[in-house]
Design an enzyme around this catalytic site. Sequence first.
Site, PDB file in Angstrom:
ATOM      1  N   HIS A  79       0.838  -1.210   0.000  1.00  0.00           N
ATOM      2  CA  HIS A  79       0.000   0.000   0.000  1.00  0.00           C
ATOM      3  C   HIS A  79       0.871   1.257   0.000  1.00  0.00           C
ATOM      4  CE1 HIS A  79      -3.608   2.366   0.647  1.00  0.00           C
ATOM      5  NE2 HIS A  79      -2.976   3.012   1.621  1.00  0.00           N
ATOM      6  N   GLU A  82      -2.541  -5.657  -4.260  1.00  0.00           N
ATOM      7  CA  GLU A  82      -3.316  -5.321  -3.057  1.00  0.00           C
ATOM      8  C   GLU A  82      -4.657  -6.053  -3.038  1.00  0.00           C
ATOM      9  OE1 GLU A  82      -3.028  -1.119  -0.855  1.00  0.00           O
ATOM     10  OE2 GLU A  82      -3.512  -0.990  -2.969  1.00  0.00           O
ATOM     11  N   ASN A  90      26.115 -22.921  -7.398  1.00  0.00           N
ATOM     12  CA  ASN A  90      26.925 -24.136  -7.495  1.00  0.00           C
ATOM     13  C   ASN A  90      26.552 -25.127  -6.388  1.00  0.00           C
ATOM     14  OD1 ASN A  90      29.376 -25.226  -8.982  1.00  0.00           O
ATOM     15  ND2 ASN A  90      30.047 -25.420  -6.858  1.00  0.00           N
TER      16      ASN A  90
END
Length: 685
Positions: A46, A68, A420
């Site tokens: 918001h 939202e 990795n």
Amino acid sequence: MDMNQYLSMFIDESNDHLQSLNESMMGLEANPEDLSIVQVIFRSAHTLKGMAATMGFEDLASLTHQMENVLDLVRNNKLRMQDFIFDTLFKSLDALESMVEDITGGGEGKADVSAIVASLQAIVRGEIPTAAGAAAEVAAGATAEAPVFLDEFQYSVLEQSLQEGHKVLYVDVAIRKDCQLKAVRAYMVFDLLERSGEVVKSFPSVQDIEQEKFDHSFSLYYITQKEASEIQAMILNLSEIDKVTAVALDQESLHQMGQDTVAAEAPAPVKEATPVSNASPASAAHAKEEAGKPAPARTGGAPSRTIRVDIERLDVLMNLFSELLIDRVRLEQLASEVQNADLTETVEHMGRVSGDLQNIVMKLRMVPVDTVFNRFPRMVRDLAKSLDKKIDLVVTGAETELDRTVIDEIGDPLVHLLRNAVDHGVEGIQERLAAGKSDTGTVNLRAFHSGNHVFIEIEDDGAGINPQKILQSAIKKGILSQEQASNYSDDEAIQLLFAPGFSTAEVISDVSGRGVGLDVVKSKITSLGGNVVVYSTQGKGTNFSVQLPLTLSIIAAMLVRLGSEKYAIPLSSIVETGIVKQTQIWSIHGNKMVEFRNSHIPLVSLSKLFSVPDYDESTEEETEIVVVRKGERLVALAVQDFIGQNEIVIKNLGKYLPEVQGISGATILGDGQVALIIDPNAFIK
């Protein structure tokens, strides 16, 4: 109203909120029933929406508004979180980050996010696809024309390859529509390309291509020494290839293609969060005020105890203090020569004050490694999902501080080491269960101080490294001959992981197996004055330990004399100093050795190495030595005299002087003389 004055504040605050959203989303994925986390996510979203709307970035505000709507349903118990919702929200965050990056680069923050918005609106309407439907959607998305996504590490590998004189090609291959085994044809193309270079990234992913989850074309980034026309002709010589386009990229076009892809939508791209500055996010109490008016001045409430400072100003402050330090050493030297009590007392007081000032200046530049670490949980989550593995990332020591200069450079090497560990280190679920392990692998990311260094360790509980497999792969790739390999110990074999172009991956994937990476990691860490060591136990796991200097600006050093020349040796590398007689120096196979703590170590003559004209230690009965360390290895450096310990300011040698082996920089002494700074790592291989 001119909003430009608030732009830098908007960018900083947006990055803070996006990082908070990523961390909270990770927490919510681990605890989907915890509505308190949803409230935190909703407030951040918001606030970000309000800030974007105020600054006029409508696309950013619109996408956040759609997020939202979904979060509002969740926090009011009208919607339960599912994998598809998490994936869509994570893609939304990736798009928001791309928009903010575009704004940071001077753009307008616009992007085509219609596909993400459609998915969010479908969730609000209750049209959440099943697992099978989602898989079909991903497969369909893979066939659509889209650019090849590059994460920041892959981009840096391509950029460095261009700088080193390699050619970077963007290759687009179309297979004939009537081809019955298109995955086989694609494999033949990859196999052909791997003989002449390295494929860094493909779209669709290699896994999707192997499973024929693509239409009849694919694209890739390719590093080679061959011309684009030659590669094009080679691929067209394969049967059932319809069309090939190979374009050579330069720095500008590579950067442009990278910019063009950041805001686009693609199936499950691996996207790292941008590191943000170490400033506290705006508190919830000020959230609405920030959204409505992102201005620095605030009335009422407790005053802010932090300010944002441009890193360039800190660099200037450090440079000015460096000059002050040089003058302080000069004054101390003059005071000792004049022998005036008042002058000596004043200089001593100035030394204490400047020492305190130095500590403050250094602390201003120190940043917690958390600013780099905080993007890794999301990255590991995405990688684990794409590799169908279960992995817990355990982060400890995130509060450990490093110089900002080191922090800015260390991100990419750590990204590769983590990738990795996830791909090579931790086994698949079935392999772990067969080995009697938990189905969930653990990757530990640790940071801690030790002396003037910071150590960062990446440890996994996977299968460990098989030295024989490494040697076989090295022989296959032509890095070693069969005869050379037979003389290698297990530790020496493991060090081959850092050889250029080396990879043990049997299946090439988007994560690893290209043979591009660990050599780049080592060269980057070495350029920072650090070191990387590998420890591994088969069946138990692997540990990559990265050693880094606390700062790159001011260090404590031992000053030594060689004839009329002075040199500085970093104290952090010195084990001890001593004196040896000529009778204690042995010659073994043409190399000089001295006894040190019940073992023999090499003796290096600095006067001969640097061609010092007015000193030769072989004419003296006794020789002063400095024993230096790199990892577990030691070497003795022969010098004429010890001058003493000093704090020195590291100065770059500049572009006009060629690179001198064993010299990492220079410093200006109190008497105005220039002393070269010795790099002990250069003497130990």
